[in-house]
Each structure stands twice: as C-alpha cells, then as structure tokens.
Write a protein that holds these residues in place. Structure first.
Motif, short mmCIF file in Angstrom:
data_model
loop_
_atom_site.label_atom_id
_atom_site.label_comp_id
_atom_site.label_asym_id
_atom_site.label_seq_id
_atom_site.Cartn_x
_atom_site.Cartn_y
_atom_site.Cartn_z
N ALA A 77 -5.97 4.67 -3.02
CA ALA A 77 -7.19 3.85 -3.17
C ALA A 77 -6.87 2.37 -2.95
O ALA A 77 -7.69 1.62 -2.41
N VAL A 78 -5.68 1.95 -3.38
CA VAL A 78 -5.25 0.56 -3.16
C VAL A 78 -3.84 0.61 -2.56
O VAL A 78 -2.94 1.21 -3.15
N ASN A 79 -3.67 0.00 -1.41
CA ASN A 79 -2.38 -0.07 -0.72
C ASN A 79 -2.08 -1.54 -0.47
O ASN A 79 -3.01 -2.30 -0.14
N ILE A 80 -0.81 -1.94 -0.63
CA ILE A 80 -0.50 -3.37 -0.51
C ILE A 80 0.70 -3.55 0.41
O ILE A 80 1.77 -2.99 0.17
N LEU A 81 0.49 -4.34 1.47
CA LEU A 81 1.51 -4.54 2.50
C LEU A 81 1.83 -6.01 2.63
O LEU A 81 0.94 -6.81 2.92
#
Ligand code: NAD
Length: 491
Positions: free
Chosen positions: A204-208
C-alpha cells in the motif's frame, strides 16, 4: 555528546526493506558540517518497476477499498500513533540530514502525525450523492480512488509533505509509491517504518530513494501509475507534466513561490516585522511559502526595515542541533546559488541592509540572514524564487500599486497583508493572486487549511478537506429499475 543515526538505509517495497538491485548507494551528508552521516540504497528503474508492481497488486487486491472506511481511518490513526512514538528519533534524523533544530525535527514528526489523524477522521465522511432521475431509476455517485499514486517530495519538509500526500491517498484507498528527496530522505523512510508497525497492507505504501533524473523520472513516466502528486520546483514540475501528458494522468502540482507581504501604514509595525522575520528566516528561507518579498508603504519603510535588520542581527547562526535560529542550507550548491542571487541583486542596484554573503568561518552551508532594500519590481531578486534567507523590500505609495507589485511575478502561492483595518484586509485579499492569503500573521493556518498555488506555483490543493478531492474521481452509477417506468439515465 555526539549523536549519531543508523548509517545504512534501504528502500521499502511491497512491505519489505530492500537493497538496490544494482548495489549502488546515495551518500547523505549533514548540511551543518558537510560530513557524511549515512548511505541509502539507490533506487533505479528496477526498484521503480518492483514498487509500482507492489502498489498495483495491493490496489488490485481491493484490500483498502473493501475495508470498512472507519477501519481504514483506524489504520491512519495507528500510523499517527507510531509517528508520535518515533518523534524523538525522527527529530534527530531531521536535524542531522536536513539541518533542522531538534524542535523543528520533532515538529516534522508531529505535523506528519497530525495529517494522518486529520485524514483518518475523513475516511468515513467521503460521501457520494443521490441524483434524482425520476421513477424507474436510481442514480448515485461514488468518490472512487485513482489507483497507484506516484508522489515526489522535495527536501525542505520531506516528512510533512510526504505525510500530507500519503495520508490523503490512503484515506481514499489509493496505493502509493513515494520518492523522497535524495538530499534528505531518511525521515520519509521512517514513515515506512511507521506504516509497517501500524500494519498497513503490504504494497500500500512503497518508498524509493533515488535521484530525480533516473528514479523520479522513471516513476512519473511509468505506464502503470495512475496519478501523480509532485511538490518541488517549477522546472521539475514542467518536466513531470510533459511525461504525464503522454498518459493523460491527473496531477497535483505544488510548486515554488515568491510570496509578498504588504505592510500598510496602519499596521502594528512590530508585529509586521516579527511576522516577516519568521516568514523569511524560518528553516533558512527554504520554504515554498516563505515571505520572500516585503511590499511596504513608503511612510513606514525605514521603521520596518530597521526592525527587521535588528531581528536579523540577533539570529544565532549555527547547526540545528545547537538550537540555532538560522540553520544551514541543504547543500553547498544551494548556498552558492543563493549567494549568486545576492551578488546579482547588488549588481542590479539593490543594497544589502544586512547580510548578502555566505558565512565563511563555519563548516557547513550557512548564509547570512539578508535584507535587500532599493529593490525594483523588475529585478531578478524581486521576481525569482531564491529559496534562502533573503528578503527583497519594495516600497509603495498607493494600495493599488501594492497589489500590482505583489501580483507582479509569475508565481501565486501565498500573499499577506499587515493592517489593523479589516475592510482593507478583505479588499486586498480579494485582489491578491494567491492560493492562500495571510492577514497579520505569516504561516497562519495549519493542516486544516487548503494550500496550493495559482499560476506557476501550480494547481490542485493539499491540506484541508479540499485535498481529498484530488485523490478521488467521481464515478456515476445509473441503475434502471423498471423498464416500463420511463425516464432515461443521463449519459
Ligand atoms: P526539485 O524540483 O529539484 O526536486 C523535488 C523532487 O523532484 C526531488 O525528490 C527530486 O529528486 C525530484 N525530481 C527531480 N527531477 C525529477 C524528474 N525529472 N522527474 C521526477 N522527479 C524529479 O525541488 P527541490 O529543490 O527539492 O525543492 C525546492 C522547490 O520545491 C522549491 O521551488 C519550492 O518552492 C518547492 N516546494 C513547494 C512546496 C509546495 O507545497 N508548493 C513545498 C515545498 C517545496
């Protein structure tokens, strides 16, 4: 006592912390000292593909959409609780990778938490409409999520800005791929930890964390992204809009500003000077909504400038961790750029009432608090965003002239009025071209107040209830109940 933070950081993809496929890293420095303090796995196209796929899979699973809205709200409340519990750790990280004071860093955590409680409370209040079509039909609207929201964040308030967009997206059952700024990404990664601890569904939340030109560009240009929220410079915004046009994607654009505060002669001059100092020197002027222009009635010009110069000279310049008033700029490049603006202003005929140069006797990237007088509306220092602690002061003689000067740039983010006369304040607020007008207090407002620009400052609104409508599109459902009853559904 030297305080340190974890030195190795990874990206958050599909609910897991991942190294970069290519094995490259981004070094993070402390802007107050120039020292390397950490490194982050550098996300590139492979990570973008994996993160978008994870966000797509989560959206397709309908886990957020099918959840009872109040339960989705609880999830957001839990993220807020986790952020609050992490506030001291986030404060230190913001202090070391961004240059903020510990109080400022703590405020980042608490403001981020506040976005999650505010929008958590909205999940079960997003209602559709029933539209009367006569006998034989039922028609209703649904605020439907877009899908995968790509969100790109700048370095000045990374966690708060990420939180305001991620919270809205989750509240409306979108999934997110967030790209924090490469210069100060660590607090955004801590948002991933808060989501993980809160039990946010995987993907639901991905951080790159990656550079704009490769990771950012790959994300906003990805075929499987449905929606873009960008906060940053006009130039980057324009390039993202070009990429978005190819796929006709909806965008929220929160861009730069060159906001003016107008001081009328009846204003409380102490208050106007104090508020202006906060408006331009907070976070060393690295604030999109900074009051970077002061448009002041000629009869009180010198009184206001004297007060501002006295305030500027009292500021303690130094690292945030020492509780300084004027903290560093994010990078040497940014400081050099700001000093270049100052040299240009002087060549054009402006005069530094105070400041105008870097702080030479310190490690780190510090700039003197600066006030320019003798500024004409057509000078670069009066028209372009400096993004540093540099104020341009422009005198006026008539109220109409003040409005013309204030409105005389390509931007339209914020504007302000200092006056005791509320009628005059309304008159000016009506004529100022800006998304937000402050009266007698720069930065008045909060999470509840809609924020965003006009002209090249962008479009769409973040914060407040208005923001939610950037994250949903209206779906109309027209149901024919009885073939014999007549009437036609709208097309
Ligand atoms: P920037 O545009 O250089 O970078 C912002 C983000 O965009 C970073 O994460 C960067 O990596 C990424 N990026 C860069 N090139 C990209 C590309 N081609 N494709 C996709 N992403 C890309 O801005 P900045 O210097 O980090 O931030 C300062 C600017 O942000 C100022 O203009 C300021 O006014 C603005 N800002 C606006 C708001 C607002 O709410 N209106 C808030 C804060 C900052």
């Amino acid at each position: 006592m030297t305080r340190t933070i974890r030195s190795e950081w990874r990206n958050f993809i599909g609910g897991a912390w991942k190294d970069a496929a290519a094995g490259r890293r981004i070094p993070i420095e402390n802007p107050a000292t120039g020292e390397a303090i950490a490194q982050v796995a550098r996300a590139e196209r492979a990570e973008v593909d994996a993160a978008v796929a994870a966000a797509r899979a989560c959206f397709a699973s309908r886990v957020l959409q099918d959840m009872r809205p109040a339960a989705r709200g609880q999830l957001l409340f839990e993220i807020a609780a986790q952020l609050k519990a992490m506030a001291d750790d986030i404060a230190l990280v913001e202090c070391l990778d961004n240059g903020k004071t510990l109080a400022g860093g703590r405020n980042e955590a608490l403001a981020a938490a506040r976005y999650f409680t505010y929008y958590g409370g909205a999940t079960d209040k997003l209602e559709g409409r029933m539209i009367p079509l006569g006998a034989g039909y039922v028609d209703y609207t649904v605020p439907a999520p877009y899908g995968v929201s790509a969100q790109v964040v700048p370095w000045n308030f990374p966690l708060q800005i990420a939180a305001r967009s991620v919270a809205c997206a989750l509240a409306t059952a979108n999934t997110v791929v967030l790209k924090p700024p490469e210069l100060s990404p660590l607090s955004c990664l801590m948002l991933g930890e808060a989501c993980e601890r809160a039990g946010v569904p995987k993907g639901a939340v991905n951080i790159l964390v990656g550079y704009g030109h490769d990771c950012g560009a790959a994300l906003v240009g990805h075929d499987d992204v449905d929606h873009i929220v960008f906060t940053g410079s006009v130039r980057t915004g324009q390039s993202i809009l070009r990429a978005a046009a190819e796929r006709v994607l909806p965008c929220v654009m929160e861009l730069g500003g060159k906001s003016a505060g107008i001081v009328f002669p009846d204003a409380d001059l102490d208050q106007a000077a104090a508020s202006t100092a906060i408006g331009i020197f907070t976070h060393a002027g690295q604030v999109c909504s900074a009051q970077s222009r002061l448009v002041v009635h000629r009869s009180v010009h010198d009184q206001v400038v004297d007060r501002l110069v006295a305030r500027a000279k009292r500021l303690k310049i130094g690292p945030g961790i020492e509780g300084s008033d004027l903290t560093p700029l994010i990078s040497a490049a940014q400081r050099d750029k700001i000093e270049g603006f100052c040299l240009g202003a002087e060549q054009a005929g402006a005069k530094a009432a105070t400041g105008g140069r870097r702080v030479a006797d310190r490690a780190g990237h510090f700039m003197q608090p600066t006030v320019y007088v003798g500024v004409a509306p057509d000078m670069t220092i009066a028209r372009e965003e400096v993004f540093g602690p540099v104020l341009a002061v422009l005198p006026f003689d008539s109220a109409e002239e003040a409005i013309a000067i204030a409105n005389g740039t390509d931007y339209g983010l914020c504007a302000g009025v200092y006056t005791r006369d509320l009628e005059r304040a309304h008159w000016a607020a009506d004529r100022l071209v800006a998304g937000q007008v402050f009266v007698n207090e720069w930065f008045a407002g909060g999470v509840e107040t809609p924020f965003g620009g006009t002209r090249r400052s962008g479009y769409g609104r973040e914060k407040g209830q208005e923001a939610l409508f950037n994250y949903v599109q209206t779906k109309n459902v027209a149901i024919r109940l009885d073939r014999q009853a007549g009437g036609r559904p709208g097309g």
